[in-house]
Scaffold this motif. Sequence first.
Motif, PDB file in Angstrom:
ATOM      1  N   LEU A 172       0.795  -1.172   0.193  1.00  0.00           N
ATOM      2  CA  LEU A 172       0.062   0.048   0.178  1.00  0.00           C
ATOM      3  C   LEU A 172       0.857   1.311   0.050  1.00  0.00           C
ATOM      4  CD1 LEU A 172      -2.989   1.123   0.196  1.00  0.00           C
ATOM      5  CD2 LEU A 172      -2.599   1.030   2.564  1.00  0.00           C
ATOM      6  N   SER A 173       1.811   1.245   0.823  1.00  0.00           N
ATOM      7  CA  SER A 173       2.703   2.358   0.805  1.00  0.00           C
ATOM      8  C   SER A 173       3.544   2.731  -0.374  1.00  0.00           C
ATOM      9  CB  SER A 173       3.805   2.299   1.852  1.00  0.00           C
ATOM     10  OG  SER A 173       4.797   3.087   1.776  1.00  0.00           O
ATOM     11  N   GLY A 174       3.810   1.584  -1.266  1.00  0.00           N
ATOM     12  CA  GLY A 174       4.671   1.792  -2.279  1.00  0.00           C
ATOM     13  C   GLY A 174       3.686   2.216  -3.551  1.00  0.00           C
ATOM     14  N   ASN A 175       2.395   1.555  -3.381  1.00  0.00           N
ATOM     15  CA  ASN A 175       1.340   2.132  -4.242  1.00  0.00           C
ATOM     16  C   ASN A 175       0.981   3.635  -4.472  1.00  0.00           C
ATOM     17  OD1 ASN A 175      -1.747   2.274  -4.697  1.00  0.00           O
ATOM     18  ND2 ASN A 175      -1.049   0.694  -6.193  1.00  0.00           N
ATOM     19  N   ILE A 176       0.923   3.916  -3.158  1.00  0.00           N
ATOM     20  CA  ILE A 176       0.494   5.247  -3.031  1.00  0.00           C
ATOM     21  C   ILE A 176       1.798   6.422  -3.330  1.00  0.00           C
ATOM     22  CG2 ILE A 176       0.029   7.302  -1.172  1.00  0.00           C
ATOM     23  CD1 ILE A 176      -1.596   5.003   0.374  1.00  0.00           C
ATOM     24  N   ALA A 177       2.948   5.805  -2.986  1.00  0.00           N
ATOM     25  CA  ALA A 177       4.258   6.737  -3.226  1.00  0.00           C
ATOM     26  C   ALA A 177       4.510   6.583  -4.784  1.00  0.00           C
ATOM     27  CB  ALA A 177       5.392   5.944  -2.543  1.00  0.00           C
ATOM     28  N   ALA A 178       4.107   5.424  -5.563  1.00  0.00           N
ATOM     29  CA  ALA A 178       4.280   5.777  -7.057  1.00  0.00           C
ATOM     30  C   ALA A 178       3.454   6.599  -7.644  1.00  0.00           C
ATOM     31  CB  ALA A 178       3.670   4.406  -7.506  1.00  0.00           C
ATOM     32  N   PHE A 179       2.144   7.258  -7.104  1.00  0.00           N
ATOM     33  CA  PHE A 179       1.706   8.325  -7.622  1.00  0.00           C
ATOM     34  C   PHE A 179       2.366   9.599  -7.386  1.00  0.00           C
ATOM     35  CE2 PHE A 179      -2.345   5.395  -6.689  1.00  0.00           C
ATOM     36  CZ  PHE A 179      -2.548   4.986  -7.769  1.00  0.00           C
ATOM     37  N   SER A 180       2.980   9.662  -6.214  1.00  0.00           N
ATOM     38  CA  SER A 180       3.687  11.064  -6.000  1.00  0.00           C
ATOM     39  C   SER A 180       5.234  10.889  -6.517  1.00  0.00           C
ATOM     40  CB  SER A 180       4.009  11.217  -4.574  1.00  0.00           C
ATOM     41  OG  SER A 180       2.613  11.517  -4.035  1.00  0.00           O
ATOM     42  N   PHE A 181       5.739  10.079  -6.872  1.00  0.00           N
ATOM     43  CA  PHE A 181       7.205   9.822  -7.377  1.00  0.00           C
ATOM     44  C   PHE A 181       7.359   9.457  -8.858  1.00  0.00           C
ATOM     45  CE2 PHE A 181       7.644   9.018  -2.631  1.00  0.00           C
ATOM     46  CZ  PHE A 181       8.115  10.212  -2.247  1.00  0.00           C
ATOM     47  N   VAL A 182       6.356   8.937  -9.291  1.00  0.00           N
ATOM     48  CA  VAL A 182       6.187   8.474 -10.927  1.00  0.00           C
ATOM     49  C   VAL A 182       5.195   9.309 -11.434  1.00  0.00           C
ATOM     50  CG1 VAL A 182       6.458   6.537 -12.365  1.00  0.00           C
ATOM     51  CG2 VAL A 182       7.387   6.381 -10.200  1.00  0.00           C
ATOM     52  N   ALA A 183       3.894   8.780 -11.085  1.00  0.00           N
ATOM     53  CA  ALA A 183       2.953   9.445 -11.936  1.00  0.00           C
ATOM     54  C   ALA A 183       2.693  10.763 -12.189  1.00  0.00           C
ATOM     55  CB  ALA A 183       1.680   8.395 -11.657  1.00  0.00           C
ATOM     56  N   ALA A 184       2.370  11.443 -11.209  1.00  0.00           N
ATOM     57  CA  ALA A 184       1.923  12.666 -10.907  1.00  0.00           C
ATOM     58  C   ALA A 184       2.994  13.610 -11.401  1.00  0.00           C
ATOM     59  CB  ALA A 184       1.483  13.282  -9.684  1.00  0.00           C
ATOM     60  N   PRO A 185       4.230  13.458 -11.286  1.00  0.00           N
ATOM     61  CA  PRO A 185       5.464  14.286 -11.784  1.00  0.00           C
ATOM     62  C   PRO A 185       5.537  13.832 -13.311  1.00  0.00           C
ATOM     63  CG  PRO A 185       6.294  13.107  -9.702  1.00  0.00           C
ATOM     64  CD  PRO A 185       4.912  12.677 -10.085  1.00  0.00           C
ATOM     65  N   ALA A 186       5.268  12.791 -13.844  1.00  0.00           N
ATOM     66  CA  ALA A 186       5.187  12.726 -15.166  1.00  0.00           C
ATOM     67  C   ALA A 186       4.104  13.549 -16.018  1.00  0.00           C
ATOM     68  CB  ALA A 186       4.836  11.179 -15.537  1.00  0.00           C
ATOM     69  N   LEU A 187       3.197  13.701 -15.130  1.00  0.00           N
ATOM     70  CA  LEU A 187       2.167  14.486 -15.718  1.00  0.00           C
ATOM     71  C   LEU A 187       2.332  15.880 -15.847  1.00  0.00           C
ATOM     72  CD1 LEU A 187      -1.011  13.152 -13.969  1.00  0.00           C
ATOM     73  CD2 LEU A 187      -0.645  12.763 -16.446  1.00  0.00           C
ATOM     74  N   LEU A 188       3.020  16.502 -14.895  1.00  0.00           N
ATOM     75  CA  LEU A 188       3.446  17.682 -14.503  1.00  0.00           C
ATOM     76  C   LEU A 188       4.773  18.167 -15.914  1.00  0.00           C
ATOM     77  CD1 LEU A 188       3.770  18.740 -10.828  1.00  0.00           C
ATOM     78  CD2 LEU A 188       2.287  19.407 -12.480  1.00  0.00           C
ATOM     79  N   ARG A 189       5.374  17.062 -15.883  1.00  0.00           N
ATOM     80  CA  ARG A 189       6.556  17.090 -16.987  1.00  0.00           C
ATOM     81  C   ARG A 189       5.865  17.429 -18.147  1.00  0.00           C
ATOM     82  NH1 ARG A 189       9.301  13.485 -14.094  1.00  0.00           N
ATOM     83  NH2 ARG A 189       8.618  11.729 -15.309  1.00  0.00           N
ATOM     84  N   SER A 190       4.950  16.700 -18.530  1.00  0.00           N
ATOM     85  CA  SER A 190       4.378  16.856 -19.842  1.00  0.00           C
ATOM     86  C   SER A 190       3.518  17.877 -20.148  1.00  0.00           C
ATOM     87  CB  SER A 190       3.159  15.497 -19.867  1.00  0.00           C
ATOM     88  OG  SER A 190       2.049  15.836 -19.212  1.00  0.00           O
ATOM     89  N   CYS A 191       3.207  18.441 -18.875  1.00  0.00           N
ATOM     90  CA  CYS A 191       2.633  19.927 -18.984  1.00  0.00           C
ATOM     91  C   CYS A 191       3.586  21.112 -19.194  1.00  0.00           C
ATOM     92  CB  CYS A 191       1.736  20.234 -17.778  1.00  0.00           C
ATOM     93  SG  CYS A 191       0.599  21.824 -17.799  1.00  0.00           S
ATOM     94  N   ASN A 192       4.651  20.959 -18.332  1.00  0.00           N
ATOM     95  CA  ASN A 192       5.689  21.873 -18.687  1.00  0.00           C
ATOM     96  C   ASN A 192       6.323  21.679 -19.918  1.00  0.00           C
ATOM     97  OD1 ASN A 192       5.361  23.042 -15.991  1.00  0.00           O
ATOM     98  ND2 ASN A 192       6.724  21.391 -15.114  1.00  0.00           N
ATOM     99  N   GLU A 193       6.501  20.552 -20.583  1.00  0.00           N
ATOM    100  CA  GLU A 193       7.085  20.546 -21.877  1.00  0.00           C
ATOM    101  C   GLU A 193       6.194  21.105 -22.962  1.00  0.00           C
ATOM    102  OE1 GLU A 193       8.434  16.410 -21.786  1.00  0.00           O
ATOM    103  OE2 GLU A 193      10.181  16.893 -20.483  1.00  0.00           O
ATOM    104  N   GLY A 194       4.938  20.991 -22.881  1.00  0.00           N
ATOM    105  CA  GLY A 194       4.043  21.484 -23.611  1.00  0.00           C
ATOM    106  C   GLY A 194       3.473  20.248 -24.532  1.00  0.00           C
ATOM    107  N   SER A 195       3.759  19.047 -24.164  1.00  0.00           N
ATOM    108  CA  SER A 195       2.914  17.888 -24.769  1.00  0.00           C
ATOM    109  C   SER A 195       1.652  17.693 -24.429  1.00  0.00           C
ATOM    110  CB  SER A 195       4.055  16.853 -24.552  1.00  0.00           C
ATOM    111  OG  SER A 195       4.130  16.320 -23.326  1.00  0.00           O
ATOM    112  N   ALA A 196       1.207  18.368 -23.207  1.00  0.00           N
ATOM    113  CA  ALA A 196       0.072  18.170 -22.786  1.00  0.00           C
ATOM    114  C   ALA A 196      -0.574  19.353 -22.238  1.00  0.00           C
ATOM    115  CB  ALA A 196      -0.330  17.055 -21.733  1.00  0.00           C
ATOM    116  N   SER A 197      -1.881  19.792 -22.501  1.00  0.00           N
ATOM    117  CA  SER A 197      -2.424  21.118 -22.047  1.00  0.00           C
ATOM    118  C   SER A 197      -2.726  20.687 -20.577  1.00  0.00           C
ATOM    119  CB  SER A 197      -3.813  21.194 -22.694  1.00  0.00           C
ATOM    120  OG  SER A 197      -4.913  20.360 -22.400  1.00  0.00           O
ATOM    121  N   ALA A 198      -3.133  21.730 -19.665  1.00  0.00           N
ATOM    122  CA  ALA A 198      -3.233  21.749 -18.356  1.00  0.00           C
ATOM    123  C   ALA A 198      -4.717  21.009 -18.104  1.00  0.00           C
ATOM    124  CB  ALA A 198      -3.315  23.094 -17.718  1.00  0.00           C
ATOM    125  N   SER A 199      -5.583  21.409 -19.007  1.00  0.00           N
ATOM    126  CA  SER A 199      -7.072  20.552 -18.924  1.00  0.00           C
ATOM    127  C   SER A 199      -6.741  19.297 -18.958  1.00  0.00           C
ATOM    128  CB  SER A 199      -7.819  20.985 -19.790  1.00  0.00           C
ATOM    129  OG  SER A 199      -7.486  20.689 -21.241  1.00  0.00           O
TER     130      SER A 199
END
Length: 176
Positions: A22-49
């Motif tokens: 459970l700890s690893g599953n929750i942490a994966a959202f913070s350390f892998v998934a959500a940062p990847a979303l932010l990178r895609s927004c910052n790099e312009g490959s995905a819109s904020a919406s």
Amino acid sequence: MSALPLGFRLAQLLGLTGAAWLSGNIAAFSFVAAPALLRSCNEGSASASTVVKQWRSIYEGGKAQNPPIAAATAFSFLYLAWASRSTKNVAGPMAWEISTLYGTASFLTLGIIPFTLIFMRGNLNALVSKANMDAVSADKSGLEIQILISKWIALNAIRSMLPLAGSVVGMIATFL
């Protein structure tokens, strides 16, 4: 071979692995998934919406999956707390110490739910509100969405430490 009953050993297995997973599953959202979303927004490959809608999808998946796993894991630790007080294999005051440790492990693991409600609710509501906006309005809130997701990443990382602590405390109880 251990003299402890099979049910006790299975509860140990479920409690320890469930809390660690459970700890690893929750942490994966913070350390892998959500940062990847932010990178895609910052790099312009995905819109904020798009990013906030993808975040909502990830969040909804975790919201549906993690509380039942936390409950089953916490129940296993509670069973261990109860059973360790009455087992013939653990005598005297040590049984109460082990019982207290398993009870603490249960409390820590289930702590993700009140932590979410107390510390994360405002941020979650704001993010869900942004995810429900039309694309033009959400894209105009791009910087705000990135800030909200960054805050969620930090809070979620802290939340992931609760079941990890539960797993560690449960391990200490198991090896006493």
